[in-house]
Design an enzyme around this catalytic site. Structure first.
Site, mmCIF file in Angstrom:
data_model
loop_
_atom_site.group_PDB
_atom_site.id
_atom_site.type_symbol
_atom_site.label_atom_id
_atom_site.label_comp_id
_atom_site.label_asym_id
_atom_site.label_seq_id
_atom_site.Cartn_x
_atom_site.Cartn_y
_atom_site.Cartn_z
ATOM 1 N N ASP A 8 0.861 -1.177 0.000
ATOM 2 C CA ASP A 8 0.000 0.000 0.000
ATOM 3 C C ASP A 8 0.903 1.234 0.000
ATOM 4 O OD1 ASP A 8 0.881 0.235 2.610
ATOM 5 O OD2 ASP A 8 -1.108 0.238 3.524
ATOM 6 N N CYS A 65 2.706 -3.532 4.166
ATOM 7 C CA CYS A 65 1.958 -2.314 4.490
ATOM 8 C C CYS A 65 2.675 -1.675 5.683
ATOM 9 C CB CYS A 65 0.475 -2.607 4.756
ATOM 10 S SG CYS A 65 0.135 -3.752 6.110
ATOM 11 N N GLY A 66 2.008 -0.803 6.412
ATOM 12 C CA GLY A 66 2.680 -0.151 7.524
ATOM 13 C C GLY A 66 3.135 -1.141 8.580
ATOM 14 N N THR A 67 2.224 -1.995 8.993
ATOM 15 C CA THR A 67 2.531 -2.988 10.033
ATOM 16 C C THR A 67 2.653 -4.408 9.492
ATOM 17 O OG1 THR A 67 0.183 -3.377 10.407
ATOM 18 C CG2 THR A 67 1.253 -1.680 11.784
ATOM 19 N N GLY A 68 2.102 -4.652 8.326
ATOM 20 C CA GLY A 68 2.006 -6.023 7.779
ATOM 21 C C GLY A 68 0.754 -6.740 8.266
ATOM 22 N N ILE A 69 0.079 -6.158 9.243
ATOM 23 C CA ILE A 69 -1.076 -6.844 9.846
ATOM 24 C C ILE A 69 -2.269 -6.874 8.885
ATOM 25 C CG2 ILE A 69 -2.777 -6.784 11.711
ATOM 26 C CD1 ILE A 69 -0.586 -5.483 13.482
ATOM 27 N N HIS A 98 7.842 -24.780 8.832
ATOM 28 C CA HIS A 98 6.764 -25.432 9.580
ATOM 29 C C HIS A 98 5.372 -25.131 9.046
ATOM 30 C CE1 HIS A 98 9.181 -26.230 13.563
ATOM 31 N NE2 HIS A 98 9.800 -26.671 12.475
ATOM 32 N N ARG A 132 5.507 -34.240 10.055
ATOM 33 C CA ARG A 132 4.439 -33.961 11.019
ATOM 34 C C ARG A 132 3.771 -32.606 10.756
ATOM 35 N NH1 ARG A 132 9.160 -32.482 13.475
ATOM 36 N NH2 ARG A 132 9.147 -30.640 14.829
ATOM 37 N N HIS A 133 4.486 -31.713 10.085
ATOM 38 C CA HIS A 133 3.923 -30.386 9.819
ATOM 39 C C HIS A 133 2.881 -30.406 8.708
ATOM 40 C CE1 HIS A 133 6.823 -28.797 12.570
ATOM 41 N NE2 HIS A 133 7.809 -29.342 11.882
#
Ligand code: RB5
Length: 142
Positions: A8, A65-69, A98, A132-133
Site C-alpha cells: 500500500d 503495508c505499515g505494520t504487515g497486519i 513449519h 508432522r507439519h
C-alpha cells in the site's frame, strides 16, 4: 522461483529496494502495485496478489503495508493462501519450514532494510519440512 509483490502507500517507498533484494537472490519478481505514494486500501492489493499467487502454482507473494497486519489478515481470507507476518529471520524460517507459508508479509514501519534483507534471504532458502507439519498445515483450512 517467481515472486509477486504488492504494497500500500505506507510501504510504497521500500518496494523497489525489496524487488532488488529478491532479484539479487536470483528470483523473478512481478510488481502488482501500488504505483504511487497516494493513499490506497491495503485489502485491494492483498486480494490482487493472493489471486495471482493462487493462479500461478509454486509462486510466492510478498505483501507490505505499515505494520504487515492488514495485508496478512486480508490475504489469509483466500483458501490456499498461507500469509505469514514475519518480523525477523527466525519467523521467516519457521513460516516456510513449519507452516509452508506462501505469502510473506512484513511492516515497513516495523522492520528496517537490514532485517528485511535477512527475512527475504532466509525465506528464499528455506523449504517446507513436511512430515508432522504437513498434517497440521492441512488442518488450517476449514
Ligand atoms: C496505513 O496507514 C496502515 O493502516 C496500513 O499500512 C497497515 O499498517 C494496515 O494494517
Amino acid at each position: 522461483m517467481k515472486y509477486y509483490i504488492a504494497t500500500d502507500h505506507a510501504a510504497f517507498g521500500i518496494k523497489e529496494r525489496v524487488k532488488d533484494i529478491i532479484r539479487s537472490l536470483g528470483h523473478e519478481i512481478i510488481d502488482l502495485g501500488t504505483n504511487s505514494p497516494d493513499r490506497v486500501d491495503y485489502p485491494d492489493f492483498a486480494h490482487k496478489l493472493s489471486n495471482a499467487v493462487l493462479a500461478d502454482e509454486g509462486s510466492f507473494g510478498i505483501l507490505i503495508c505499515g505494520t504487515g497486519i492488514g495485508m496478512s489478515l486480508a490475504a489469509n481470507k483466500h483458501k490456499g493462501i498461507r500469509a505469514a507476518l514475519c518480523h525477523d529471520a527466525y519467523t521467516a524460517q519457521m513460516a516456510r519450514a513449519h507452516n509452508d507459508a506462501n505469502v510473506l508479509c512484513f511492516g515497513e514501519r516495523v522492520v528496517g532494510l537490514g532485517v528485511i534483507e535477512s527475512i527475504c534471504k532466509t525465506w528464499s532458502k528455506t523449504s517446507f519440512e513436511g512430515g508432522r507439519h504437513a498434517n497440521r498445515v492441512a488442518k488450517i483450512e476449514i
